[in-house]
Write a protein that holds these residues in place. Structure first.
Motif, PDB file in Angstrom:
ATOM      1  N   ARG A 167       0.858  -1.191   0.000  1.00 34.05           N
ATOM      2  CA  ARG A 167       0.000   0.000   0.000  1.00 34.05           C
ATOM      3  C   ARG A 167       0.886   1.230   0.000  1.00 34.05           C
ATOM      4  O   ARG A 167       1.793   1.352   0.819  1.00 34.05           O
ATOM      5  CB  ARG A 167      -0.886   0.023   1.247  1.00 34.05           C
ATOM      6  CG  ARG A 167      -2.043  -0.927   1.193  1.00 34.05           C
ATOM      7  CD  ARG A 167      -2.870  -0.826   2.474  1.00 34.05           C
ATOM      8  NE  ARG A 167      -3.706  -1.995   2.629  1.00 34.05           N
ATOM      9  CZ  ARG A 167      -4.880  -2.130   2.014  1.00 34.05           C
ATOM     10  NH1 ARG A 167      -5.348  -1.176   1.232  1.00 34.05           N
ATOM     11  NH2 ARG A 167      -5.593  -3.216   2.196  1.00 34.05           N
ATOM     12  N   GLY A 201      -0.071   4.954   0.166  1.00 33.48           N
ATOM     13  CA  GLY A 201      -1.165   5.921   0.245  1.00 33.48           C
ATOM     14  C   GLY A 201      -2.445   5.242  -0.168  1.00 33.48           C
ATOM     15  O   GLY A 201      -2.827   4.217   0.385  1.00 33.48           O
ATOM     16  N   THR A 202      -3.065   5.803  -1.201  1.00 31.78           N
ATOM     17  CA  THR A 202      -4.326   5.204  -1.656  1.00 31.78           C
ATOM     18  C   THR A 202      -4.078   4.123  -2.702  1.00 31.78           C
ATOM     19  O   THR A 202      -4.989   3.392  -3.073  1.00 31.78           O
ATOM     20  CB  THR A 202      -5.225   6.285  -2.283  1.00 31.78           C
ATOM     21  OG1 THR A 202      -4.474   6.974  -3.270  1.00 31.78           O
ATOM     22  CG2 THR A 202      -5.723   7.266  -1.220  1.00 31.78           C
ATOM     23  N   LEU A 203      -2.825   4.066  -3.173  1.00 29.24           N
ATOM     24  CA  LEU A 203      -2.487   3.101  -4.227  1.00 29.24           C
ATOM     25  C   LEU A 203      -2.196   1.730  -3.635  1.00 29.24           C
ATOM     26  O   LEU A 203      -1.426   1.606  -2.681  1.00 29.24           O
ATOM     27  CB  LEU A 203      -1.258   3.603  -4.999  1.00 29.24           C
ATOM     28  CG  LEU A 203      -0.910   2.842  -6.270  1.00 29.24           C
ATOM     29  CD1 LEU A 203      -1.886   3.186  -7.390  1.00 29.24           C
ATOM     30  CD2 LEU A 203       0.502   3.173  -6.704  1.00 29.24           C
ATOM     31  N   THR A 204      -2.877   0.717  -4.167  1.00 34.31           N
ATOM     32  CA  THR A 204      -2.603  -0.641  -3.691  1.00 34.31           C
ATOM     33  C   THR A 204      -2.050  -1.478  -4.845  1.00 34.31           C
ATOM     34  O   THR A 204      -2.450  -1.301  -5.989  1.00 34.31           O
ATOM     35  CB  THR A 204      -3.889  -1.320  -3.180  1.00 34.31           C
ATOM     36  OG1 THR A 204      -4.850  -1.270  -4.225  1.00 34.31           O
ATOM     37  CG2 THR A 204      -4.409  -0.653  -1.935  1.00 34.31           C
TER      38      THR A 204
END
Lengths: 244, 267
Positions: free
Chosen positions: B103, B105-108
């Protein structure tokens, strides 16, 4: 030097290409092997080199062609293939030329000296480090002959050495062949070239020898040549005699 | 120009690359061969999620490209047909393995994406290493080295002849496609109805030419030995190169270089 004793061969059963073929070539002789397509010229060469096996006896320098004698026989015979692309399989002319001497256990120094001597003799020094895929057809044919001379064979066999060459390169190849002192067996349809390079001619027809004699005499025999689907060499034929 | 003619030219160019002069070209082929095999094995040994461990493995090919004077561009150009296939190997992984393992931040990022990238990198590295070996070692020297390493004669001969016959087959294919297109103007490729006979003829013609070529080798004393290969004795610098490579691979495998550098930067 080379002797065929009642040699027969066929690629298929009941369809012989050669029938009881017998002839003898003395050391130092230059012999032209002529005949129509399918007469068996290339087969004779392949039998001699142990690439095909037939019936009868074939002798090279008194040694019978058998599987156990092949290495010795192949060392005595140099074969210039019709398609130089098949002969020149290494990247450069030099590597192709040194291939055989090194296989015959010469030291690299000796082999290199031999390669240089052959190149100088043929005036091909410029070709030494050229890539095979970048030289012309004529140069490739000369290089193919050079690879065989680097073996220092006792006899040289050539299959259509003048095919697909322009007049200049053809002349160069003919001059080179004439200067070779080894025993020569040359198979070709180019009868002018045969006339220029051979003292004796063997005419094959339908699996047997139709004629065997001096080139000057045999190649002037129009009736004999035409009966065997050949024709007089252009150099012996007047313009008015040419029939198309 | 017919594509086959270009392919033939490219094959011949590999031979040209192999006889260049550079510190890498001058090394003993056995040293290069063992180093390449070791590199491939180490590369393949990384875990499917170990992308960060794999990235530093790029250092070795980069070093070889620099020392041998071979352009990276020429490698990728010559491998352009195989590369997409290698890249496609892990293409379905993102759909099969959706476990989130990273992960930012918001990026997975899912495990499938990582394993796909790892597979791609492994494939590209292995191809680059093989290319570098072929581009710095003439095939005959390579075969001679294989024999020195006691690889069976039959296998080595098979390798040599296969290499030679690729050229023969491509040459025949070039002639045949030329002949086909001259009598099928405006047609793209070979029509499916002609494939059977085309491939059959190609096989027969290639076999004929291959036999001629092999005969030509036999008639010039070839007996499955490689006396003609230009191999210098195994010297100190060859041993040094090999040891250096093996040590380098061991370090790359055991030390987490990427994490180490990352740790230094974060601190």
């Amino acid at each position: 030097m080379i002797e065929f004793q009642k040699v027969s061969f066929g690629y298929e059963k009941n369809r012989p290409v050669l029938r009881d073929l017998s002839f003898r070539i003395e050391r130092g002789e230059a012999v032209g092997l002529i005949g129509a397509n399918g007469a068996g010229k290339s087969t004779v060469m392949k039998l001699l080199l142990g690439l095909l096996w037939g019936e009868g006896r074939i002798l090279v320098d008194g040694l019978e062609v058998r599987r156990d004698t092949l290495p010795e026989i192949r060392r005595k015979l140099g074969f210039v293939l019709q398609n130089s692309d098949d002969q020149m399989f290494m990247p450069t002319v030099y590597e192709d030329m040194i291939f055989a001497p090194l296989n015959y256990m010469l030291s690299r120094e000796e082999a290199e000296a031999r390669v240089d001597a052959v190149l100088e003799r043929l005036g091909l020094q410029d070709l030494k480090h050229r890539y095979n895929h970048k030289i012309s057809g004529g140069e490739k044919r000369m290089a193919a002959i050079a690879t065989i001379l680097a073996m220092e064979p006792e006899a040289i066999l050539m299959d259509e050495p003048s095919s697909a060459l322009d007049p200049y390169n053809r002349r160069v190849v003919i001059r080179t062949i004439r200067e070779l002192s080894q025993t020569k067996l040359i198979s070709s349809h180019d009868l002018d070239m045969i006339l220029d390079t051979c003292q004796r001619v063997i005419l094959l027809s339908d699996g047997h020898i139709a004629a065997d004699g001096p080139a000057e005499q045999l190649l002037r025999d129009r009736a004999l040549l035409e009966a065997n689907r050949l024709e007089l060499p252009l150099s012996l034929m007047g313009r008015s005699q040419r029939s198309y | 120009m017919n594509k086959m003619h270009s392919a033939l030219r490219e094959l011949a160019e590999m031979d040209e690359l192999a006889v260049r002069v550079s510190p890498i070209h001058a090394l003993h082929p056995a040293a290069k061969l063992i180093a390449t095999v070791a590199y491939i094995l180490v590369t393949l040994s990384f875990d499917k999620y170990d992308l960060s461990g794999l990235v530093p493995m790029l250092l070795w090919p980069i070093l070889l490209f620099a020392l041998s004077g071979i352009q990276v561009r020429s490698c990728f150009y010559k491998l352009r047909i195989v590369l997409p296939l290698v890249m496609a190997v892990g293409l379905f992984n993102p759909f099969l393995d959706r476990t989130i393992i990273l992960r930012m931040g918001t990026l997975t990022v899912s495990g499938g994406v990582i394993s796909m990238l790892t597979l791609m990198l492994k494939g590209v590295y292995c191809l680059m290493a093989s290319f570098l070996l072929m581009a710095t070692t003439p095939i005959d020297n390579l075969c001679a080295a294989l024999r020195q390493l006691h690889v069976p004669k039959m296998l080595v001969t098979l390798l040599l002849l296969t290499y030679r016959y690729i050229g023969v087959m491509t040459g025949e294919l070039a002639v045949m496609t030329d002949a086909y297109h001259l009598r099928a103007p405006g047609q793209k490729g070979i029509h499916i109805s002609a494939w059977g006979s085309f491939l059959g003829q190609l096989l027969l013609r290639s076999m004929d030419r291959a036999q001629e070529l092999y005969a030509s080798m036999l008639l010039r004393g070839y007996h499955q030995h490689f006396h003609y290969a230009d191999i210098k004795p195994f010297r100190g610098r060859d041993a040094l190169y090999l040891l250096g490579c093996l040590l380098f691979f061991f370090l790359l495998r055991s030390v987490r270089l990427a994490q180490l550098l990352g740790g230094l930067l974060v601190r």
